[in-house]
Motif scaffolding. Structure first.
Motif, mmCIF file in Angstrom:
data_model
loop_
_atom_site.group_PDB
_atom_site.id
_atom_site.type_symbol
_atom_site.label_atom_id
_atom_site.label_comp_id
_atom_site.label_asym_id
_atom_site.label_seq_id
_atom_site.Cartn_x
_atom_site.Cartn_y
_atom_site.Cartn_z
ATOM 1 N N VAL A 261 0.855 -1.190 0.000
ATOM 2 C CA VAL A 261 0.000 0.000 0.000
ATOM 3 C C VAL A 261 0.891 1.241 0.000
ATOM 4 C CG1 VAL A 261 -1.848 1.235 1.172
ATOM 5 C CG2 VAL A 261 -1.728 -1.264 1.329
ATOM 6 N N TRP A 262 0.801 2.023 -1.036
ATOM 7 C CA TRP A 262 1.608 3.237 -1.124
ATOM 8 C C TRP A 262 0.854 4.407 -0.504
ATOM 9 C CZ3 TRP A 262 6.588 3.093 -2.134
ATOM 10 C CH2 TRP A 262 7.087 1.950 -2.768
ATOM 11 N N PHE A 263 1.470 5.007 0.529
ATOM 12 C CA PHE A 263 0.831 6.114 1.236
ATOM 13 C C PHE A 263 1.180 7.425 0.568
ATOM 14 C CE2 PHE A 263 0.652 9.305 4.698
ATOM 15 C CZ PHE A 263 -0.707 9.222 4.939
ATOM 16 N N VAL A 264 0.138 8.228 0.307
ATOM 17 C CA VAL A 264 0.274 9.519 -0.381
ATOM 18 C C VAL A 264 0.103 10.617 0.666
ATOM 19 C CG1 VAL A 264 -0.621 10.956 -2.250
ATOM 20 C CG2 VAL A 264 -0.696 8.448 -2.457
ATOM 21 N N ALA B 275 5.715 7.070 -11.361
ATOM 22 C CA ALA B 275 5.908 5.732 -11.909
ATOM 23 C C ALA B 275 5.491 4.671 -10.904
ATOM 24 C CB ALA B 275 7.365 5.540 -12.313
ATOM 25 N N THR B 276 5.797 4.898 -9.636
ATOM 26 C CA THR B 276 5.397 3.944 -8.595
ATOM 27 C C THR B 276 3.885 3.908 -8.460
ATOM 28 O OG1 THR B 276 7.473 4.279 -7.387
ATOM 29 C CG2 THR B 276 5.615 3.364 -6.152
ATOM 30 N N ALA B 277 3.258 5.087 -8.459
ATOM 31 C CA ALA B 277 1.794 5.144 -8.343
ATOM 32 C C ALA B 277 1.113 4.450 -9.513
ATOM 33 C CB ALA B 277 1.338 6.589 -8.242
ATOM 34 N N ARG C 73 1.355 18.271 -9.703
ATOM 35 C CA ARG C 73 2.719 18.696 -10.047
ATOM 36 C C ARG C 73 3.666 17.510 -10.221
ATOM 37 N NH1 ARG C 73 6.978 19.316 -6.679
ATOM 38 N NH2 ARG C 73 5.625 19.118 -4.849
ATOM 39 N N LEU C 74 3.505 16.486 -9.399
ATOM 40 C CA LEU C 74 4.397 15.333 -9.423
ATOM 41 C C LEU C 74 3.999 14.270 -10.435
ATOM 42 C CD1 LEU C 74 4.820 14.977 -5.561
ATOM 43 C CD2 LEU C 74 6.600 15.714 -7.178
ATOM 44 N N GLY C 75 2.856 14.449 -11.080
ATOM 45 C CA GLY C 75 2.390 13.452 -12.022
ATOM 46 C C GLY C 75 1.649 12.299 -11.381
ATOM 47 N N VAL C 76 1.451 12.339 -10.070
ATOM 48 C CA VAL C 76 0.776 11.256 -9.364
ATOM 49 C C VAL C 76 -0.709 11.227 -9.697
ATOM 50 C CG1 VAL C 76 0.167 10.388 -7.065
ATOM 51 C CG2 VAL C 76 2.490 11.200 -7.523
ATOM 52 N N LEU C 77 -1.309 12.384 -9.924
ATOM 53 C CA LEU C 77 -2.727 12.430 -10.273
ATOM 54 C C LEU C 77 -2.983 11.657 -11.563
ATOM 55 C CD1 LEU C 77 -5.491 13.726 -9.411
ATOM 56 C CD2 LEU C 77 -4.958 15.541 -11.051
ATOM 57 N N ASP C 78 -2.206 11.954 -12.595
ATOM 58 C CA ASP C 78 -2.373 11.245 -13.865
ATOM 59 C C ASP C 78 -2.013 9.769 -13.718
ATOM 60 O OD1 ASP C 78 -3.304 13.420 -15.278
ATOM 61 O OD2 ASP C 78 -1.321 14.001 -16.025
ATOM 62 N N SER D 76 -4.409 6.556 -14.485
ATOM 63 C CA SER D 76 -4.046 5.514 -15.447
ATOM 64 C C SER D 76 -4.021 4.128 -14.817
ATOM 65 C CB SER D 76 -2.669 5.816 -16.054
ATOM 66 O OG SER D 76 -1.637 5.610 -15.103
ATOM 67 N N ALA D 77 -4.315 4.037 -13.522
ATOM 68 C CA ALA D 77 -4.292 2.759 -12.807
ATOM 69 C C ALA D 77 -5.641 2.505 -12.147
ATOM 70 C CB ALA D 77 -3.174 2.761 -11.764
ATOM 71 N N PRO D 78 -6.698 2.310 -12.941
ATOM 72 C CA PRO D 78 -8.031 2.162 -12.361
ATOM 73 C C PRO D 78 -8.184 0.912 -11.502
ATOM 74 C CG PRO D 78 -8.072 1.617 -14.698
ATOM 75 C CD PRO D 78 -6.726 2.197 -14.409
ATOM 76 N N ASP D 79 -7.313 -0.078 -11.689
ATOM 77 C CA ASP D 79 -7.408 -1.295 -10.889
ATOM 78 C C ASP D 79 -6.766 -1.149 -9.517
ATOM 79 O OD1 ASP D 79 -8.725 -2.580 -12.959
ATOM 80 O OD2 ASP D 79 -6.870 -3.337 -13.845
ATOM 81 N N CYS D 80 -6.053 -0.060 -9.297
ATOM 82 C CA CYS D 80 -5.427 0.191 -7.996
ATOM 83 C C CYS D 80 -6.509 0.322 -6.924
ATOM 84 C CB CYS D 80 -4.604 1.466 -8.067
ATOM 85 S SG CYS D 80 -3.915 2.014 -6.495
#
Length: 235
Positions: free
Chosen positions: A36-39, A74-76, A98-103, A107-111
């Motif tokens: 689980v990646w914490f944001v 990339a990790t997200a 800004r970090l590209g994490v939103l996009d 792009s990872a709907p299965d997350c």
């Protein structure tokens, strides 16, 4: 089928209980057995925030700090599960954009997605129903749209004994509906929404459902809100 979604109103339950004590069971079933990646971007001190949540969740959840990754986006994009913490929703949206994490998360709907407070706002189509002050320009209000409706975390009922002369939370949501036709779920403290597949239910505490030109509806724990989700398309 998109990844399941768990949206918490808050991390600190009423009465001084341990953080996430009110939602340990649903968090374990939703996140257990996954990386689980914490944001942490809704708060300024990312290391402190991650350590606090890591202690609160305990060893049963494999929580990892996204902000320490060389390429958070990339990790997200590869994440099997993400937990987006609370704080200021505008700062959160600003930084993940800004970090590209939103996009990357788009792009990872299965997350498998978990949000608390500001993280819950980020899962909505926009952040328009946040309670937070816009301390930074996030470059737009559009968010992840992991659910097709809006949420108002920390929803407070009008207090008839209050001397406060500003708008109540209900009045602010009515203002939202003067120009928007999107349902809003007001989550009281201790409440959450859990989507598993095409099923959506309310847990933890009661809530209120607001719809344009309709009176608010009281929702009890266990209410099936699956009708708020898009209908599955047949192949």
């Amino acid at each position: 089928m998109p990844g399941d979604v768990l949206l918490l109103s808050n991390s600190r339950p009423p009465g001084g209980a341990e953080p996430f004590a009110h939602a340990r069971e649903v968090l374990a079933s939703h996140l257990g057995g996954r990386a689980v990646w914490f944001v942490p971007y809704a708060l300024a001190d990312h290391d402190h925030y991650f350590a606090w949540v890591r202690r609160a969740l305990g060893d049963g959840i494999d929580l990892r700090p996204l902000h320490r990754e060389p390429d958070p986006a990339a990790t997200a994009a590869r994440a099997e599960a993400a937990f987006v913490g609370g704080g200021n929703t505008f700062r959160l949206l600003h930084d993940v954009r800004r970090l590209g994490v939103l996009d990357a998360l788009r792009s990872a709907p299965d997350c498998r997605y978990t949000g608390s407070s500001a993280g819950t706002n980020l899962a909505c189509p926009t952040i328009m129903t946040t309670n937070d002050m816009p301390i930074v320009d996030p470059g737009g209000l559009d968010a992840l749209a992991r659910v097709p409706f809006q949420v108002n975390p920390h929803y407070l009922d009008p207090d008839p004994a209050s001397t406060h002369q500003g708008e109540t939370r209900e009045e602010r949501i009515r203002e939202f509906h003067e120009v928007n036709d999107v349902p809003v779920v007001g989550l009281r403290e201790g409440a959450w929404l859990h989507r598993t597949g095409d099923h959506l239910a309310l847990g933890g505490n009661t809530a209120r459902l607001f719809r344009r030109e309709q009176e608010p509806a009281e929702l009890v724990v266990g209410t099936d809100l699956s009708w708020l989700l898009p209908r599955p398309t047949s192949s």
